[in-house]
Design a protein around this motif. Sequence first.
Motif, PDB file in Angstrom:
ATOM      1  N   GLY A  53       0.787  -1.222   0.000  1.00  0.00           N
ATOM      2  CA  GLY A  53       0.000   0.000   0.000  1.00  0.00           C
ATOM      3  C   GLY A  53       0.815   1.266   0.000  1.00  0.00           C
ATOM      4  O   GLY A  53       0.266   2.351   0.151  1.00  0.00           O
ATOM      5  N   VAL A  54       2.135   1.152  -0.180  1.00  0.00           N
ATOM      6  CA  VAL A  54       2.996   2.323  -0.081  1.00  0.00           C
ATOM      7  C   VAL A  54       2.859   3.210  -1.306  1.00  0.00           C
ATOM      8  O   VAL A  54       2.685   4.422  -1.194  1.00  0.00           O
ATOM      9  CB  VAL A  54       4.473   1.894   0.104  1.00  0.00           C
ATOM     10  CG1 VAL A  54       5.389   3.091  -0.007  1.00  0.00           C
ATOM     11  CG2 VAL A  54       4.657   1.201   1.444  1.00  0.00           C
ATOM     12  N   ILE A  57      -0.230   5.428  -1.535  1.00  0.00           N
ATOM     13  CA  ILE A  57      -0.230   6.554  -0.602  1.00  0.00           C
ATOM     14  C   ILE A  57       0.657   7.670  -1.131  1.00  0.00           C
ATOM     15  O   ILE A  57       0.276   8.848  -1.130  1.00  0.00           O
ATOM     16  CB  ILE A  57       0.247   6.097   0.791  1.00  0.00           C
ATOM     17  CG1 ILE A  57      -0.743   5.095   1.392  1.00  0.00           C
ATOM     18  CG2 ILE A  57       0.399   7.301   1.724  1.00  0.00           C
ATOM     19  CD1 ILE A  57      -0.265   4.474   2.694  1.00  0.00           C
ATOM     20  N   SER A  82       2.039  15.100   8.094  1.00  0.00           N
ATOM     21  CA  SER A  82       2.271  14.420   9.362  1.00  0.00           C
ATOM     22  C   SER A  82       1.310  14.997  10.398  1.00  0.00           C
ATOM     23  O   SER A  82       0.668  14.262  11.136  1.00  0.00           O
ATOM     24  CB  SER A  82       3.713  14.592   9.819  1.00  0.00           C
ATOM     25  OG  SER A  82       3.949  13.921  11.035  1.00  0.00           O
ATOM     26  N   SER A 415       6.971   2.005   4.497  1.00  0.00           N
ATOM     27  CA  SER A 415       5.699   1.537   5.045  1.00  0.00           C
ATOM     28  C   SER A 415       5.614   1.791   6.540  1.00  0.00           C
ATOM     29  O   SER A 415       4.578   2.215   7.058  1.00  0.00           O
ATOM     30  CB  SER A 415       5.534   0.037   4.763  1.00  0.00           C
ATOM     31  OG  SER A 415       4.317  -0.450   5.297  1.00  0.00           O
ATOM     32  N   GLN A 416       6.708   1.560   7.244  1.00  0.00           N
ATOM     33  CA  GLN A 416       6.712   1.790   8.691  1.00  0.00           C
ATOM     34  C   GLN A 416       6.440   3.248   9.018  1.00  0.00           C
ATOM     35  O   GLN A 416       5.650   3.556   9.928  1.00  0.00           O
ATOM     36  CB  GLN A 416       8.056   1.354   9.277  1.00  0.00           C
ATOM     37  CG  GLN A 416       8.245  -0.159   9.331  1.00  0.00           C
ATOM     38  CD  GLN A 416       9.649  -0.557   9.779  1.00  0.00           C
ATOM     39  OE1 GLN A 416      10.579   0.264   9.769  1.00  0.00           O
ATOM     40  NE2 GLN A 416       9.807  -1.810  10.160  1.00  0.00           N
ATOM     41  N   LEU A 418       4.942   5.505   7.105  1.00  0.00           N
ATOM     42  CA  LEU A 418       3.620   5.916   6.656  1.00  0.00           C
ATOM     43  C   LEU A 418       2.520   5.400   7.570  1.00  0.00           C
ATOM     44  O   LEU A 418       1.440   5.978   7.620  1.00  0.00           O
ATOM     45  CB  LEU A 418       3.375   5.417   5.229  1.00  0.00           C
ATOM     46  CG  LEU A 418       4.166   6.098   4.118  1.00  0.00           C
ATOM     47  CD1 LEU A 418       3.803   5.492   2.765  1.00  0.00           C
ATOM     48  CD2 LEU A 418       3.918   7.588   4.096  1.00  0.00           C
ATOM     49  N   ASN A 419       2.792   4.318   8.272  1.00  0.00           N
ATOM     50  CA  ASN A 419       1.768   3.694   9.105  1.00  0.00           C
ATOM     51  C   ASN A 419       1.939   3.976  10.589  1.00  0.00           C
ATOM     52  O   ASN A 419       1.325   3.306  11.421  1.00  0.00           O
ATOM     53  CB  ASN A 419       1.756   2.179   8.848  1.00  0.00           C
ATOM     54  CG  ASN A 419       1.218   1.838   7.474  1.00  0.00           C
ATOM     55  OD1 ASN A 419       0.032   2.004   7.203  1.00  0.00           O
ATOM     56  ND2 ASN A 419       2.083   1.372   6.591  1.00  0.00           N
ATOM     57  N   ASP A 421       1.224   5.667  14.027  1.00  0.00           N
ATOM     58  CA  ASP A 421      -0.003   6.191  14.618  1.00  0.00           C
ATOM     59  C   ASP A 421      -0.041   7.715  14.448  1.00  0.00           C
ATOM     60  O   ASP A 421       0.893   8.406  14.845  1.00  0.00           O
ATOM     61  CB  ASP A 421      -0.031   5.842  16.115  1.00  0.00           C
ATOM     62  CG  ASP A 421      -1.371   6.173  16.769  1.00  0.00           C
ATOM     63  OD1 ASP A 421      -1.986   7.193  16.396  1.00  0.00           O
ATOM     64  OD2 ASP A 421      -1.795   5.418  17.660  1.00  0.00           O
ATOM     65  N   SER A 425       2.792  10.725  15.036  1.00  0.00           N
ATOM     66  CA  SER A 425       3.517  10.832  13.770  1.00  0.00           C
ATOM     67  C   SER A 425       4.517  11.982  13.777  1.00  0.00           C
ATOM     68  O   SER A 425       5.630  11.862  13.240  1.00  0.00           O
ATOM     69  CB  SER A 425       2.528  11.015  12.617  1.00  0.00           C
ATOM     70  OG  SER A 425       3.197  11.236  11.400  1.00  0.00           O
TER      71      SER A 425
END
Length: 439
Positions: A53-54, A57, A82, A415-416, A418-419, A421, A425
Amino acid sequence: MVSMWCLRVKSIRRRPMTLLGAAAATSFFVGVALFKSWTPAHVQCVASCASVGVYQILQKNEASKKLKNHRVKRFDVNFLGSNSPIEDRFVVGASNNLGATLFSVIDGHKGTHCSHYLQHHMLQHVSTALHKTGDVKDKDDLRIILNMNSTPFVVNSQAEVELQPKDGFDGNLIKGCLQKSLSLLDDSFCNAALEDIKLIQKGHSLSPDMKQRVMTAIEGACAITAVVRKDDIFVANTGDCRVVIGRETAGKTWTAVPLSDDQNAQNKAEVKRLQDAHPGETVIIENRVLGSLMPFRTFGDADFKWEKKYLQGLMTTWINYETPPYVTAEPVVTHCKIEESDRFLIIGSDGLWERVSNEEAVNVVARTQGEKKFSKKRSFFGSIFGESRDDECCRDNAATQLLWHVLGGSDTEVSQLLNVDPRVSRMYRDDITIIVVYF
């Protein structure tokens, strides 16, 4: 070992479907390896990034625009929030009468009111002033090509804007005009809010319009504007956004040429300016203005500009708040001639430059353009289980490629980030806005 292998073969012979399955699995992995080894990397990128899903986004906010221009042929843009909502803004405009393309990146703080206001007024204000300076009789013809609030924000949309550069503009006049017009812009909305504050202190009720003006002045923003006209670039910088040229040198190497300096505690000239303006006061505490504000020049931030009596009852004043104003919106304006070896311009908010050096950013964009022509082939065995790296992903848009790189440059790392919390962030990354302008 031999006997075990023989038993395995006999077992396979007794189960022909097992043999068929093994053959199918082998064919699959060979096919994947061949595909990833011989397919252009940007095609692999879509599949690889999409699996986590990167890519979707990162691609959501990207755009590319083509221009018919004496110097600018196109620009790529992307942004990633962010803060919620994102406090960054950008705007791109063009004027036929001026023969100029104007690019602004705005980095808001304490909220979105100030950055939103600048997005909708700054280029118009600058353009009007430049028309007067150049004694252009035609009306102001500034056209907004793209901004963050474009609706809908079309992915990879294309637009052609033709510019006809005209004579009659002196470089020194343009520099002075940028400096004066942006200072006056800040004065205009801060002073309007101050008049509201005076009325409130006299007992006037707070209307929605008054609240909007006060919030715009109390919140703040850094902003950088680049005006490209003929062979000239003028950069007006207030704060810690940054503009860097990518210059190709002999041997196909690249040099980063900064056109602005961050206005913070690492800038010795800015430290001296602030200390000289407030002799005997402790104005820089822990590398921040009065221990709070990191940039030394900003739009808004009226709580660093107004007299204390107007802030009482509105908010608590900062420690050692004795002789305001402590910050100014007056930009530092630089000018340079575009050289034949200059290939592109990178304009970014500080969320970009906190994570990447000038040289690294230039090399990423340069490599992206080179690999559009020469796609790399991966080794047979190294392709089977490898994830996409930052030299393989998102290279149709250089701003997206640069964004991918500063977030880690691999599926896992990006991915880490972007995901994370959304509530925490901001501890890991800032809002990031990037414009890459091609000459």
